[in-house]
Every structure is written in C-alpha cells, then in structure tokens.
Motif scaffolding. Structure first.
Motif, PDB file in Angstrom:
ATOM      1  N   THR A  55       0.876  -1.182   0.000  1.00 17.13           N
ATOM      2  CA  THR A  55       0.000   0.000   0.000  1.00 17.13           C
ATOM      3  C   THR A  55       0.911   1.228   0.000  1.00 17.13           C
ATOM      4  O   THR A  55       2.135   1.097   0.136  1.00 17.13           O
ATOM      5  N   ASN A  58       2.827   1.145   3.051  1.00 18.57           N
ATOM      6  CA  ASN A  58       3.867   0.097   3.031  1.00 18.57           C
ATOM      7  C   ASN A  58       5.082   0.501   2.190  1.00 18.57           C
ATOM      8  O   ASN A  58       6.189   0.018   2.435  1.00 18.57           O
ATOM      9  N   TRP A 103      -4.110   4.220  12.241  1.00 19.29           N
ATOM     10  CA  TRP A 103      -3.609   5.351  11.446  1.00 19.29           C
ATOM     11  C   TRP A 103      -2.811   6.319  12.337  1.00 19.29           C
ATOM     12  O   TRP A 103      -1.759   6.804  11.943  1.00 19.29           O
ATOM     13  N   ILE A 199     -10.060   4.503   6.739  1.00 21.41           N
ATOM     14  CA  ILE A 199     -10.952   3.804   5.797  1.00 21.41           C
ATOM     15  C   ILE A 199     -12.439   4.004   6.074  1.00 21.41           C
ATOM     16  O   ILE A 199     -13.243   3.739   5.210  1.00 21.41           O
TER      17      ILE A 199
END
Ligand code: TMP
Ligand code: MG
Length: 286
Positions: A55, A58, A103, A199
């Motif tokens: 991601t 990442n 997060w 999200i």
C-alpha cells in the motif's frame, strides 16, 4: 451487453439493475460522468506472482527511509490491525476506533523518522508498488474524454501521487483527496496535514470538499471503484447524483466477505488484478 462482464472474476447481485444503470449512463454521455476511485488495492495490485504488493503506507514502511526498529513497529501494527480491517464478523462501529488507532500510531511513527521530501521519489521507484494491469488505458482514456477522476485515499497522498507520476499517468483530470505530509522549511516530515482520512470516514472527507463537487455539479453519473466497504461512501459529496455504479475489488478473505460485498457493490471482482472490467465499462458508456 459487455462481454467482459462474463469474466470468471465477476459477480453481480442484480445484473438487470447493472444493465439499467449502464444504459442510462451511456445515454447521458461522458459529459455527465465522473469517476471516483480508492487508491490502495483498488488502482494498485493486491498481489503479484503470489506476493502481496505494498500500500502507499507500506512503500514507506519497506523503504530505506525508515529505521529497522521503526520497521518492526510498523509491521507489528500491520499484523495487529489489518486482520481487524478485513474481519467480516466485526461491525464498522467496532472497527472504527481501532482503525483510527492504527492510522494515528502509524503516522506518529512515520513522523519520528525525519523523512525527507527529496527521498520520496526514490522510495517509490525502489518499491514493488504496481498499478493494476490495464491502468494506462484507464487513465489515458479518462483523460482523452475529459472525464474527471477523483482518487480518494486513506493512504499517503505524496506517495500515491508519486506512484501515478512515475507511471506517466498523472494527467490534469486527476485530483487526489488523501493524507498529505507537512514538511518543515528544510523539507523534513513534521506532521500530516488536515483531518485524518482513514478507511471509515470517507463520507466526512467527501463533505469537507464540497467545492470540488460543486464544480462537478453537471456530472451526475458516478463510476465508483473501491476495495473496502468504507469506499462505498466516497460519492456521498456528489451533487445531483443520478446514477452510481459501484465496482468492488474483493482481494482477500474472499469466501468470508463475498456476501457482504455482493450486498453493497453492484459488481464485485474477485481476485482480479486487472482494470479489464472498469475499462470495458468505460468504453461502453463513453
Ligand atoms: P484505502 O485503500 O481505503 O485508501 O486505505 C488505505 C489502506 O492502507 C488500508 O487498506 C490499510 C492500509 N494501511 C497500511 O497498509 N499501513 C498503515 O500503516 C495504515 C495506517 C494503513
Ligand atoms: Mg483500498
């Protein structure tokens, strides 16, 4: 009507409804269309040759910009919270505070790393991030027909912009809502800007950006692409919304999550690493 919808990876709860929406969008034409897409694991590949792709977070986590100690901590967070993200037995209400926690902790760790703005491009170049097969056609076609593409991501804006820039498809019709880095005067990461996007608050994120949607008022048809159930709210800021066709990539825990995805997305794409279906739909409706 679109042969690609017979592809093995495709499932639909109500194919007749999909057909009606597609016909309506096609009749209305490209001047009424906007595309809203998630980034990580929607525009980028989930896996390649059996290995997970990164991601936008990442990409940094795995880069030389992060110390070994911090890498271990970020990996620990991923191993703790990712299973929660994709757990279909927990409700959104239960998951939301845990996602905020993920997060927040990850961004705190990144900020401690004194990441330099000048090194982001190299970190992306050296990463294994990959846009899905057919991305070029997707981005180029939308650009050619002047259809706006909003990328709405809980990832890291600076990083994902670099991914699409290096792929040569950051065309002027692309706009990004995401978490952007705030650099000090010497170009070192000191914080993240604005409201955190995770999200499950894409609805709130959309409503903070009313100006964007005001400009696109005449584009009342939306093609929405996502991979998480949190992505379903990305079109909530759209004004005069007439039709929305929701395409969901079901990448992981496919059997456990199929039912909930079928309920909420119009078309689901199971373990499909390509843009074939979105591309076929775009060619049909424009
Ligand atoms: P999005 O695709 O909905 O925009 O969400 C971003 C993805 O980033 C989500 O699937 C979780 C993932 N993520 C990481 O891989 N590492 C992290 O540190 C964080 C906070 C999120
Ligand atoms: Mg995603």
């Amino acid at each position: 009507m679109i042969p690609m919808l017979s592809k093995n990876s495709v499932s639909m709860r109500d194919p007749k409804r999909v057909e009606q929406i597609l016909t309506s969008m096609r009749n209305a034409g490209p001047s009424t269309l906007q595309v809203i897409s998630d980034f990580d694991m929607t525009l980028t590949r989930f896996a390649h040759n059996g290995k997970r792709c990164p991601t936008s977070h990442n990409i940094l986590d795995n880069s030389k910009l992060i110390s070994e100690d911090c890498k271990a901590k970020l990996k620990n967070l991923l191993d703790t919270y990712y299973p929660i993200e994709i757990d279909s037995t927990r409700s959104v209400e239960e998951k939301l505070p845990l996602m905020v926690e993920w997060w927040t902790k990850a961004h705190e760790l990144l900020v401690q790393q004194k990441i330099s703005k000048d090194h982001l491009a190299l970190a992306v170049r050296e990463s294994e991030a990959m846009l899905r097969d057919g991305y070029q056609q997707f981005f180029d076609h939308l650009h050619q027909i002047s259809v706006p593409l909003l990328i709405f991501s809980a990832g890291i804006g600076d990083v994902l912009e670099e991914v699409i820039r290096q792929a040569g498809v950051f065309h002027p019709n692309v706009k990004v809502f995401s978490n952007y880095m705030d650099f000090d005067e010497s170009g070192v990461l000191q914080a993240f800007k604005g409201e955190l996007i995770h999200i499950y608050n894409k609805r709130e994120g959309a409503l903070l950006n009313t100006e964007h949607f005001k400009e696109l008022q005449s584009r009342y048809n939306v093609l929405l692409l996502g991979d998480s159930l949190g992505d379903l709210n990305m079109a909530d800021g759209v004004m005069n919304l007439q039709n929305v066709l929701k395409i969901g990539y079901l990448n992981d825990k496919v059997d456990e999550r199929r039912e909930s995805y079928l309920k909420s997305y119009d078309i689901i794409l199971e373990k499909d690493e390509t843009m074939d279906v979105p591309n076929a739909i775009l060619f049909y409706i424009t």
